[in-house]
Design an enzyme around this catalytic site. Structure first.
Site, PDB file in Angstrom:
ATOM      1  N   GLY A  47       5.034 -21.372   5.431  1.00 21.20           N
ATOM      2  CA  GLY A  47       5.382 -20.106   4.811  1.00 21.20           C
ATOM      3  C   GLY A  47       4.156 -19.495   4.173  1.00 21.20           C
ATOM      4  CG  ASP A 100      11.137 -17.759  -8.418  1.00 18.63           C
ATOM      5  OD1 ASP A 100      11.086 -16.590  -8.006  1.00 18.63           O
ATOM      6  OD2 ASP A 100      10.141 -18.506  -8.463  1.00 18.63           O
ATOM      7  CG  HIS A 121     -12.477   8.864  10.415  1.00 19.90           C
ATOM      8  ND1 HIS A 121     -12.223   7.878  11.338  1.00 19.90           N
ATOM      9  CD2 HIS A 121     -13.756   9.278  10.632  1.00 19.90           C
ATOM     10  CE1 HIS A 121     -13.301   7.714  12.098  1.00 19.90           C
ATOM     11  NE2 HIS A 121     -14.240   8.557  11.692  1.00 19.90           N
TER      12      HIS A 121
END
Length: 472
Positions: free
Chosen positions: A185, A317, A450
């Site tokens: 992962g 989490d 650019h």
């Protein structure tokens, strides 16, 4: 225990001071709420002290080492890394972490957040018991933000030297000559990349059929090609049978997809097979809560991240998918919960538009659905691709890479997927493209500078809109 007669009361009590916890506290305080944050260690959590920040600091040093090699091999710069002063590298990393920690602590203090260094557990749906300061009552609500820890595998226990996890790999002594990384992962790939840049022989073993399996398959193939081009031995669809510690490091047996068994030796075994939520000692039962089969605390209401116990919210989490276990997602979750507790009605977190990044060399970055996911959900898909080497800045970098856009036919953009150098820095606009349901023609109206790598993103949308300039 606290001997004061004054009751310990706050509007909001947050258990855990990582990214989800301290973002909740800061936002709630900014909205005028009285906030107590209980953290048993240092505020900042795993991300600041053991994960995101120190690992990216070392990955930057690794990029500098790679740049010196590129200067020698490609640009005629007669340069070489004579050696790595490990104590100096570690000192710089630790200074970055320390300054970040001071910054977070200062923000909390200035916001008026009461930070309690203690362990905590739920005493009920509105109370939090601490080991040292007493029992707090939360008038508005409680926020659970105790984070996660590395998942373990059967076999030798981590010792901080020969066998390490992602939490302690950065703090193991010195630079090993060889590393066996278990797990492909984002974490495993990043650590494999880092150690290779510092000169280690690296073998990356992934049980799934491809690395970064949550990302678009084409991106995964490009990443694998890039890692192998750097000399990393990537073995996908390969399982660990067993491992043992030896006097010189570790010895492991692995089995290939064809059933062939191989024995590998390395100076260090790095286990990076995912993370699991930390809930033991949190007293969930006191509030009538529990965990799901995978150990997560699932909200009953995702729009408020509120559990089945009214007033008890969860961030970071501890949340199951579709939450992503990413620090920046935790920030958004913490702010959402704070605004809910302040009486607001914020928009839910749109996990589909949260960027996902792997900080290896090459990097990957993505927002939205992969091609496979889009087709599985029944969309009539069109795909636009642009090699980074098809634009001038990509040629300057000379490291390959790809922009891939997944869209509905004559409809909105569903996903943007990047692989190559520095793509973590150009994914943010794609979050807006996907999140605002833009179509390829909408994006094609905007001019990209650019020469930049972002020019390839713009060119991909020009091509999908039938206005391709450098490709058809």
């Amino acid at each position: 225990m606290n001997s004061s007669h004054a009751p310990l009361v706050a509007d909001v009590v947050v258990i855990g001071g990582g990214t989800g916890g301290y973002s909740t506290a800061l936002r709630a305080a900014a909205l005028g709420l009285d906030v107590t944050l209980v953290e048993r260690d240092k505020v900042g959590g795993t991300c600041l002290h053991r994960g995101c920040v120190p690992s990216k600091a070392m990955l930057h040093a690794a990029e500098l080492a790679d740049g010196i090699a590129e200067g020698r091999d490609r640009w005629g710069l007669r340069s070489v890394v004579e050696s790595i002063d490990w104590p100096a590298l570690v000192a710089t990393r630790d200074d970055i972490v320390h300054r970040n920690h001071r910054g977070v602590a200062s923000h909390l203090a200035q916001a008026g957040v009461r930070v309690v260094r203690d362990t905590a557990a739920l005493g009920g749906p509105r109370t939090v018991r601490t080991a040292g300061s007493g029992t707090w009552t939360a008038r508005r609500g409680i926020v659970l933000a105790t984070g996660s820890r590395p998942r373990a595998l059967p076999g030798p226990a981590p010792d901080g030297s020969r066998v390490v996890t992602s939490d302690d790999a950065l703090f193991a002594p010195g630079l090993p000559e060889s590393v066996l990384v278990l797990g492909g992962g984002a974490i495993g790939v990043e650590y494999a990349s880092l150690h290779r840049s510092f000169g280690a022989h690296v073998t990356l073993v992934k049980a799934a059929e491809r690395i970064v399996p949550l990302e678009d398959a084409e991106v995964s193939r490009h990443l694998r090609r890039g890692l192998r081009g750097r000399g990393i031995d990537v073995r996908e669809g390969t399982r660990l049978l067993d491992a043992e510690v030896t006097p010189d490091g570790v010895r492991a047996r692995i089995v290939s997809p064809r059933g062939d068994t191989t024995t590998l030796s390395a100076a260090r075994l790095l286990v990076a097979v995912g993370r699991e939520p930390v809930t033991e000692g949190l007293g969930l039962a006191a509030a009538g809560l529990g965990t799901d089969a995978r150990g997560f605390v699932a909200p009953a209401d995702w729009s408020r991240l509120e559990t089945s116990a009214p007033g008890v919210h969860v961030v970071g989490d501890l949340l199951p998918p579709p939450s992503l276990g990413l620090a920046h997602a935790s920030f958004a979750e913490g702010m959402l919960v704070a605004e809910v507790l302040a009486g607001g009605a914020p928009r839910p977190v749109d996990y589909a538009t949260v960027p996902r990044v792997t900080y290896a060399s090459p990097q990957t970055a993505a927002v939205g659905l992969s091609e496979e996911q889009a087709r599985a959900e029944g969309y009539d898909v069109v795909v636009g691709r642009m090699p980074l080497t098809a634009v001038a800045k990509g040629m300057v970098h000379g490291r390959g890479g790809l922009v891939k856009v997944v869209a509905e036919r004559a409809g909105r953009v569903l996903g943007v997927h990047l692989v190559g150098p520095h793509v973590s820095e150009i994914i943010a606009e794609s979050q807006l493209i996907v999140g605002w349901d833009a179509e390829a023609g909408d994006v094609a109206q905007h001019v990209h500078p650019h020469p930049t790598l972002s020019e390839a993103v713009g060119e991909s949308f020009l091509t999908l809109a039938g206005r391709g300039l450098h490709q058809r």
